[in-house]
Every structure is written in C-alpha cells, then in structure tokens.
Design an enzyme around this catalytic site. Sequence first.
Site, PDB file in Angstrom:
ATOM      1  N   GLY A 280      42.614  41.148  35.061  1.00 15.04           N
ATOM      2  CA  GLY A 280      43.976  40.669  35.265  1.00 15.04           C
ATOM      3  C   GLY A 280      44.339  39.449  34.432  1.00 15.04           C
ATOM      4  O   GLY A 280      43.741  39.172  33.382  1.00 15.04           O
TER       5      GLY A 280
ATOM      6  N   HIS B 148      80.346  62.645  44.031  1.00 14.38           N
ATOM      7  CA  HIS B 148      81.435  61.658  43.984  1.00 14.38           C
ATOM      8  C   HIS B 148      81.657  61.098  45.376  1.00 14.38           C
ATOM      9  O   HIS B 148      81.649  61.866  46.328  1.00 14.38           O
ATOM     10  CB  HIS B 148      82.715  62.325  43.478  1.00 14.38           C
TER      11      HIS B 148
HETATM   12  C1  LIG Z   1      55.245  37.212  40.912  1.00 15.62           C
HETATM   13  C2  LIG Z   1      54.888  38.559  40.328  1.00 15.62           C
HETATM   14  C3  LIG Z   1      55.680  39.649  40.622  1.00 15.62           C
HETATM   15  C4  LIG Z   1      55.354  40.893  40.117  1.00 15.62           C
HETATM   16  N1  LIG Z   1      56.169  41.944  40.432  1.00 15.62           N
HETATM   17  C5  LIG Z   1      55.887  43.154  39.955  1.00 15.62           C
HETATM   18  C6  LIG Z   1      56.685  44.264  40.313  1.00 15.62           C
HETATM   19  O1  LIG Z   1      57.651  44.143  41.065  1.00 15.62           O
HETATM   20  N2  LIG Z   1      56.361  45.466  39.818  1.00 15.62           N
HETATM   21  C7  LIG Z   1      55.309  45.633  38.965  1.00 15.62           C
HETATM   22  O2  LIG Z   1      55.081  46.764  38.513  1.00 15.62           O
HETATM   23  N3  LIG Z   1      54.519  44.604  38.612  1.00 15.62           N
HETATM   24  C8  LIG Z   1      54.783  43.374  39.094  1.00 15.62           C
HETATM   25  N4  LIG Z   1      53.977  42.325  38.775  1.00 15.62           N
HETATM   26  C9  LIG Z   1      52.834  42.579  37.882  1.00 15.62           C
HETATM   27  C10 LIG Z   1      51.641  43.160  38.664  1.00 15.62           C
HETATM   28  O3  LIG Z   1      51.361  42.342  39.776  1.00 15.62           O
HETATM   29  C11 LIG Z   1      50.437  43.242  37.738  1.00 15.62           C
HETATM   30  O4  LIG Z   1      50.789  44.009  36.607  1.00 15.62           O
HETATM   31  C12 LIG Z   1      49.225  43.874  38.388  1.00 15.62           C
HETATM   32  O5  LIG Z   1      48.941  43.223  39.595  1.00 15.62           O
HETATM   33  C13 LIG Z   1      48.021  43.789  37.459  1.00 15.62           C
HETATM   34  O6  LIG Z   1      46.890  44.347  38.069  1.00 15.62           O
HETATM   35  P1  LIG Z   1      45.450  44.069  37.458  1.00 15.62           P
HETATM   36  O7  LIG Z   1      44.489  44.908  38.232  1.00 15.62           O
HETATM   37  O8  LIG Z   1      45.468  44.174  36.002  1.00 15.62           O
HETATM   38  O9  LIG Z   1      45.165  42.541  37.790  1.00 15.62           O
HETATM   39  P2  LIG Z   1      44.893  41.822  39.198  1.00 15.62           P
HETATM   40  O10 LIG Z   1      45.537  42.517  40.330  1.00 15.62           O
HETATM   41  O11 LIG Z   1      45.216  40.393  38.961  1.00 15.62           O
HETATM   42  O12 LIG Z   1      43.326  41.967  39.398  1.00 15.62           O
HETATM   43  C14 LIG Z   1      42.374  41.254  38.666  1.00 15.62           C
HETATM   44  C15 LIG Z   1      41.179  40.970  39.554  1.00 15.62           C
HETATM   45  O13 LIG Z   1      40.128  40.464  38.759  1.00 15.62           O
HETATM   46  C16 LIG Z   1      39.574  39.303  39.378  1.00 15.62           C
HETATM   47  N5  LIG Z   1      38.984  38.484  38.319  1.00 15.62           N
HETATM   48  C17 LIG Z   1      39.579  37.603  37.492  1.00 15.62           C
HETATM   49  N6  LIG Z   1      38.671  37.077  36.627  1.00 15.62           N
HETATM   50  C18 LIG Z   1      37.480  37.653  36.920  1.00 15.62           C
HETATM   51  C19 LIG Z   1      36.179  37.552  36.379  1.00 15.62           C
HETATM   52  N7  LIG Z   1      35.899  36.726  35.369  1.00 15.62           N
HETATM   53  N8  LIG Z   1      35.212  38.304  36.922  1.00 15.62           N
HETATM   54  C20 LIG Z   1      35.454  39.134  37.963  1.00 15.62           C
HETATM   55  N9  LIG Z   1      36.679  39.284  38.506  1.00 15.62           N
HETATM   56  C21 LIG Z   1      37.680  38.564  37.991  1.00 15.62           C
HETATM   57  C22 LIG Z   1      40.765  38.672  40.096  1.00 15.62           C
HETATM   58  O14 LIG Z   1      40.366  37.832  41.155  1.00 15.62           O
HETATM   59  C23 LIG Z   1      41.472  39.929  40.627  1.00 15.62           C
HETATM   60  O15 LIG Z   1      40.941  40.341  41.848  1.00 15.62           O
HETATM   61  C24 LIG Z   1      54.231  41.063  39.286  1.00 15.62           C
HETATM   62  C25 LIG Z   1      53.412  39.969  38.996  1.00 15.62           C
HETATM   63  C26 LIG Z   1      53.723  38.736  39.509  1.00 15.62           C
HETATM   64  C27 LIG Z   1      52.819  37.570  39.221  1.00 15.62           C
END
Ligand SMILES: Cc1cc2nc3c(=O)[nH]c(=O)nc-3n(C[C@H](O)[C@H](O)[C@H](O)COP(=O)(O)OP(=O)(O)OC[C@H]3O[C@@H](n4cnc5c(N)ncnc54)[C@H](O)[C@@H]3O)c2cc1C
Length: 476
Positions: free
Chosen positions: A140, A434
């Site tokens: 992430g 409509h």
């Molecule tokens: C305020 C906000 C609103 C959003 N709204 C939307 C929306 O309405 N619709 C939408 O589609 N998207 C939205 N997003 C985007 C969406 O949340 C992200 O695209 C999505 O959560 C990404 O998922 P991910 O699995 O890539 O990352 P994450 O869900 O962040 O998962 C990453 C994981 O890896 C862990 N991690 C980090 N570093 C390490 C490491 N070195 N080693 C092991 N683990 C690690 C973290 O703790 C976490 O558990 C929003 C984001 C934000 C911040």
Amino acid sequence: MKHKARLAIIGAGTAGLTALKEAQRHTDDVVLINYGPYGTTCARVGCMPSKALLAAAHGYASRRFLAEAGIRGTEALSVDIPTVMERVRALRDRFIAGPIQLAKSLGERSLRGRPRFLDAHTLEVGENRVEAGAVIIATGSRPVVPEPWQALGDRVVTTDEFFEQRTLGPRVAVVGLGAIGAELGQALGQLGLEVHGYTRAPFVAGLSDPAVNEAMLAALSQSMEIRTGANVELADAGGKAVQVHAGGESREVDWVLASLGRRPNLEGLGLEALGVATNERGIPDFDPRTLRLGDLPVYIAGDVNAAQPLMHEGADEGRIAAYHALHPNAECIGRRAPLAIVFSEPNAARVGLGHAQLPEGAFVAGDADFSRQARALMAGRNTGQLRVYAAREDGRLLGAEMAIPDGEHIAHLLAWVVQQRLTVDEVLQMPFYHPVVEEGVRGALQAARKQLEASRPPLDLPLCESPAAWALGGED
Ligand SMILES: Cc1cc2nc3c(=O)[nH]c(=O)nc-3n(C[C@H](O)[C@H](O)[C@H](O)COP(=O)(O)OP(=O)(O)OC[C@H]3O[C@@H](n4cnc5c(N)ncnc54)[C@H](O)[C@@H]3O)c2cc1C
Ligand SMILES: NC(=O)c1ccc[n+]([C@@H]2O[C@H](COP(=O)([O-])OP(=O)(O)OC[C@H]3O[C@@H](n4cnc5c(N)ncnc54)[C@H](O)[C@@H]3O)[C@@H](O)[C@H]2O)c1
C-alpha cells in the site's frame, strides 16, 4: 522460526487479502505478513469512513433544499461533531472486522512484522525466515507530509489520524484538492467548519476536462474558499494555530488537513537484494499486465505500484498477482474499463479515457449542462456538467468526465458501455425513462453524434434484426 510456503504475501490490505483469497482457490500453502494496523486502508481510514462522514454532511446540507421546498423547521437543525465522528468510527469498526478476521484465520501462517528480502525467494521477518516459491508485495501507500510541516505536530492531520478526532477546530486549511481534499473539504464545509482549500494544480477531484473542472470548482466553492495554483507554506502561529501562506496571502487556521497525495510503502523491504531497476519514485519496474518484476518470482499489486490507486483496482491486482504467481505461464488476464469516482456533491467521475488522455484530433465531445436537467431541478440538485468523448472515426465511446448529481451511477453505466465498445448510436438505441438524470446522458450523446461523420440510422430505435427485436413481438 522457519516457514516454507508456495506463496508469501506482504501486506494485509485490499490487494494482499484478495491475493490471499485467489491463492486459496488453488492452495492453502500461503503465508501472510503484515506490518502496521490490520483492517485495510479502505475500511479503516479510507473509502468507508470518508463516505460515512459525507453521508452526514450531505444530509445536513440538504436542509437548504428542504426549506426551499416548503419543509419548515430546518433552521432548528445543528451539528454535533463528536457524535458525527463517533458514528463514523462505529461504522468503521464494523467494516474492518471482516478483513481483520480473514488475516487472523491463517493462524501461525499470518505473521506480524516487517519483512526484508534476502533474495527473491527468501524473506526475513524479525526472528522468522520465510522461504517462498513466489512473493507478492502489496504494502500500500501512506500520506505525504512535507518534512517542515511535521514540526507542527497534531495541528497537521492526514487521513491516518483524521477519523480519530473527537472534536474539530472551527477553521481548517485543506491542502491538496484531489479525491481526498474534495471529499473531506466539502464534508467539513457542509458540517459548518470554515474551510480554506488550496491546491497546486488547476484541476480538482481527479478531473482533467477544463469545462467539467470549472463546474466542480463552482460546486465545491459553495462549502469552502478555494485557491488553485497555490504553493502552500505553513508556519507556527503560536499557541494552537497555524499560519498558511500561499500566493502572497496569509491566513490563520486551527488545523490543516494534508491531502497532498500518497507515497508507496517500499522502505525497508530490501528491494536492493532483488537487483531490479526502479523508477524515480523508487517503484521497481514491473510488467503492467502480470504485475511481475522482470523474470523474478516477485509481483507488486495495489497502491504500492501507484498505477491505479483505487480499491477495486487493488482487489483486481491482488487476484492477478496471485494467479500469475501460482501459474507463471498462464495467459494474460485483461483489465476492466477505467473508472474513478469522487463522492462529493455533485459526484466527480472519470470513465475510460479522461480528457487528458484523448488522442488529439481523433475524438468528438458531447456536453450536457445539468443546471437545466429536469430531474435534477426537481430535487434541487441541478448543478454540473457531463462530457462524453467518442472516436471520430467510428463513433465508439472512448470515455467521459463529469461533475453531476448521481454521477456515481452514470459513471458505472458509461464504464460498462466503454468496456463493451459500444458506439454512440448503439447507446442511443437503449431505453431512457422519463424523467431521470439519464436523460442528461442522452443529451450529451446526441451532442456528440451531431459532430460524427459516420452514417447513422434515422431513428434512435433498435433495428428489427437487432437483439432487442423480441421487445417488439419478434420471434426471438
Ligand atoms: C481517505 C481515502 C479515501 C479513499 N476512498 C476511496 C474510494 O472511495 N474508493 C476507492 O476505490 N478507493 C478509495 N481510496 C483508495 C483505497 O483505499 C486504496 O486504493 C486501497 O485501500 C489500496 O489497497 P492496498 O491493498 O494497495 O493497500 P492497503 O489497504 O493500504 O494495504 C497495505 C497493507 O500493507 C501493510 N504494510 C505496509 N508496509 C508494510 C511492510 N513493510 N511490510 C508488511 N506490511 C506492510 C499495511 O499495514 C497494510 O495493512 C481511498 C483512500 C483514502 C486514503
Ligand atoms: N473516491 C475515491 O475513489 C477516493 C477518495 C479519496 C482518495 N482516493 C485515493 O487516494 C489517493 C490519495 O488521494 P489524495 O487526494 O491525497 O491525492 P491526489 O493525488 O488525488 O491529489 C493530491 C492533490 O494535492 C495537490 N498537491 C500536491 N502537493 C501540493 C502542495 N505542496 N501544495 C498544494 N497542493 C498540492 C495536487 O495538485 C493534487 O491535486 C488517490 O490516489 C485516490 O485515488 C480515492
């Protein structure tokens, strides 16, 4: 302790957990490693709590329409911020329960810690060592906070901390008006805070079409004061305040929401042990179709690769990475039509190719002005602009940008059309009820069609031999 697995997944967010579910269709031989809080960014501090807050804010903002429509008593309504935030957290806690449970369900195969690559098959996680046939990086991203701003402590808030706030100082600067700034800035303004929005780019809410952006800026300006082209500097104003400097002007606020974008979580992973080239953001080069790093058994999915930082894309990438990790010689898996929605009122959305990505001179654009759209007028939501883009050569719908009421639904319909590669004529042959906001879409499509040179059927109705002939009593 030593762990051996067919697949190791780093990160228990949306991409990591979807990769886990995909992998579990083929094998149970998976290790999940997470560093940081469980529950996913989307459910914990992202999509879900932000939309819960927007629901309260939009609900309160609708009192103006109610008063105009003859409903009396709305002036007695008031906002109780601590209760609003408490409800957001209560919903958040419900949404994170499932992802936390899924990560826990692996028992000893779910490791908590910060992994580091020793080589492409080996990870060190504290005292543990994991040897894996393949590895998926799904770590992430995190909010960007410029270093000098960090000295301001808890007066600068990102979405990582925002939803934990019990009270909110009355004057806030929202710096960065992308998806987060547009949504939360509008929500805070609608809830009665004094909001000052600043952004460097001329565009807001992920838009790139100047006409749609103009409509969005006008809508957002109802709940906050906006400065675009702003290069913001922050300074300690003493006590509990912050001084915001931008464009030669200066203003004092109680706190700042930093919504300047996000940075991939790649530090400490020991990527140097993989010997891969990285781009200027430190992201390793990967094949965008398989998400694989060169010919290594290592894949990168979700926000960490910064390609499509959205929840549904992260979920798809988790599936794609897991599938390829377990079937390295499998055929390429396709992607869905691009779709991004910002849940402000009106909703801002981009579908297929956005304006900035259109092939120069090879498209036509059709507009619909929602300030005059009949159904939107009835509901007091008549604001915004829709633009659809079609290929000049064959009338195929290429994409759209919009800032319109119910844009979240219209954007889905148009994304399905783009993915099905339908032409403007084919869409105009579909039913339109409509009075509905979809009639605005028809207006935009008709405006696009006027500019197309291709020959067209005389009526916006399906021809007898088309699949819809059954509706006219045809044979099948
Ligand atoms: C305020 C906000 C609103 C959003 N709204 C939307 C929306 O309405 N619709 C939408 O589609 N998207 C939205 N997003 C985007 C969406 O949340 C992200 O695209 C999505 O959560 C990404 O998922 P991910 O699995 O890539 O990352 P994450 O869900 O962040 O998962 C990453 C994981 O890896 C862990 N991690 C980090 N570093 C390490 C490491 N070195 N080693 C092991 N683990 C690690 C973290 O703790 C976490 O558990 C929003 C984001 C934000 C911040
Ligand atoms: N509804 C949704 O789908 C949704 C909602 C929220 C967040 N998200 C995702 O979360 C991610 C992060 O969102 P975000 O809004 O933080 O990032 P963003 O990249 O969407 O927007 C950041 C904005 O900050 C501006 N900016 C950057 N540095 C600046 C500076 N120094 N001064 C002033 N302005 C500056 C940029 O011009 C840009 O407009 C996005 O990738 C988005 O896809 C999605």
